[in-house]
Design an enzyme around this catalytic site. Structure first.
Site, PDB file in Angstrom:
ATOM      1  CE  LYS A 109     -79.368 -27.574  47.250  1.00 14.73           C
ATOM      2  NZ  LYS A 109     -80.083 -27.261  45.990  1.00 14.73           N
TER       3      LYS A 109
ATOM      4  CG  HIS B 289     -83.316 -35.529  42.228  1.00 14.59           C
ATOM      5  ND1 HIS B 289     -82.657 -35.093  43.352  1.00 14.59           N
ATOM      6  CD2 HIS B 289     -84.091 -34.484  41.844  1.00 14.59           C
ATOM      7  CE1 HIS B 289     -82.993 -33.847  43.626  1.00 14.59           C
ATOM      8  NE2 HIS B 289     -83.874 -33.456  42.728  1.00 14.59           N
TER       9      HIS B 289
END
Length: 399
Positions: free
Chosen positions: A275, A345
């Site tokens: 990110k 996740h």
């Protein structure tokens, strides 16, 4: 008839609501989106989430008589959030929307669109923090090894329109976290949605011929005597996907964004594009190395097409594997193995927890996971303590 859904969003959809806004409000939304993407280098998923929230706020402001950004007030923002709450929005969603409003207000003030930063004092609802789902080490091993135990070729369904080229960066399994005033939140596993959807069914999935798509097109490598090769390639792809997710703890979008050149076989590390454009090197173990070798030697060449370019993980039609498909793959193998409901996740959570339980330094785990803040990593210490407490209660005679 117009209305809202259970989350307080206009049922017409963001595009339709955006198009109906007064031009000054619409232009402000567009300029803010460009600022997030180009200046703040936010992921496409974060930009989409913020734009959707901002369009909702602008539509609420329009209903209250605002036609220009300069007419936006703190009371307007608060009434918008109150309306969201009454329609059932979750606390995490409320926190993100408040962060979106603060970020927009700060930007609009700097750009001269607002005389003051009206949302600077806006408070966010405290998001209820829940501990992440974590598999035991034996359960994680069972899931990762599941593709090697499939005796019959997995059936393949492909809804893609052609080879996909998903972007390399960022990803999302979770709702974006709220940020401090004037900053966009860091999202967990956010990703830019691909233009096409490349769907490979996992064990127990759609009832279609091996190697064929539901539109009647053959998958790459298909033909007389080829379906088994394509099905075997998909299993090899699934195995390396699971090994990388658990073995490195990368986000699902980071795994899907890997290129072949990002794998350093000699040093046994992968170069991950995370990110905010941040890049990091993450080591992987021997099981992942063997899975990578098998995939690159016997799997990827079967599925690859000219449009595959340098993508490491491919879908059944040869495009870059997209995160939505990867989530279904993980969930399908977990269900087939009678494991708890598992997402990519959850594998990331499991990898981090098992590292800490094995004695890894918290800062090292932070670096491996690509967390910008140590606070994001510290949640795994709570997971480990909870597991220790549960074991104590179960085993100690004085518990």
């Amino acid at each position: 008839m117009r209305g809202t859904d259970g989350q307080g969003r206009d049922v017409r959809g963001t595009r339709a609501v955006h198009a109906a806004l007064p031009e000054p409000l619409r232009d402000a939304v567009d300029d803010f989106a460009r600022h997030l993407a180009s200046v703040r280098n936010r992921s496409a998923h974060t930009v989409r989430a913020y734009v959707a929230d901002l369009v909702s706020l602008m539509e609420h402001a329009r209903r209250m008589g605002c036609t220009r950004v300069a007419e936006l007030t703190l009371d307007t923002v608060r009434s918008w959030l109150a309306r969201q709450r009454t329609t059932g929005a979750a606390r995490t969603s409320m926190a993100r929307r408040a962060a979106a409003a603060r970020t927009f207000s700060a930007w609009a003030h700097r750009e001269g669109l607002l005389p003051t930063d009206v949302a600077a004092t806006l408070a966010s609802p405290r998001a209820q923090r829940t501990l992440p789902t974590v598999l035991r080490a034996d359960q994680a091993a069972q899931l990762v090894e599941a593709p090697t135990r499939v005796t019959a070729p997995a059936r393949v369904t492909d809804h893609s329109t052609g080879p996909d080229t998903a972007p390399k960066a960022t990803d999302t399994d979770a709702t974006p976290k709220a940020a401090s005033p004037g900053t966009a939140p860091e999202t967990a596993d956010t990703y830019a949605a691909p233009r096409a959807t490349d769907t490979d069914a996992v064990p127990g999935a759609a009832d279609t011929d091996v190697g064929r798509t539901d539109r009647g097109h053959r998958a790459p490598g298909d033909g007389p005597g080829k379906p088994d090769r394509a099905a075997e390639a998909v299993l090899l792809r699934d195995r390396v996907l699971l090994e990388l997710l658990y073995g490195t703890g990368v986000r699902i979008s980071e795994a899907c964004g890997l290129d072949v050149a990002d794998v350093d076989h000699a040093r046994r590390v992968v170069r991950v594009h995370g990110k905010g454009g941040r890049e990091r090197s993450v080591p992987y173990g021997l099981p992942a190395q063997r899975a990578l070798d098998d995939w690159l030697r016997r799997g990827r060449p079967v599925l690859a097409v000219p449009g595959s370019r340098d993508a490491l993980l491919l879908g059944a039609r040869g495009g870059r594997l997209n995160p939505t498909t990867a989530r279904r793959i993980v969930a399908g193998y977990a269900e087939a193995a009678d494991l708890p409901r598992t997402s990519p996740h959850a594998l990331r959570h499991s990898a981090a927890t098992h590292l800490l339980e094995g004695g890894a330094d918290l800062r090292a785990v932070q670096e491996l996971l690509g967390h910008s803040s140590l606070a994001s990593t510290q949640v795994y210490t709570h997971v480990s303590v909870e597991r220790l407490r549960a074991a104590y209660r179960q085993a100690h005679p004085r518990a």
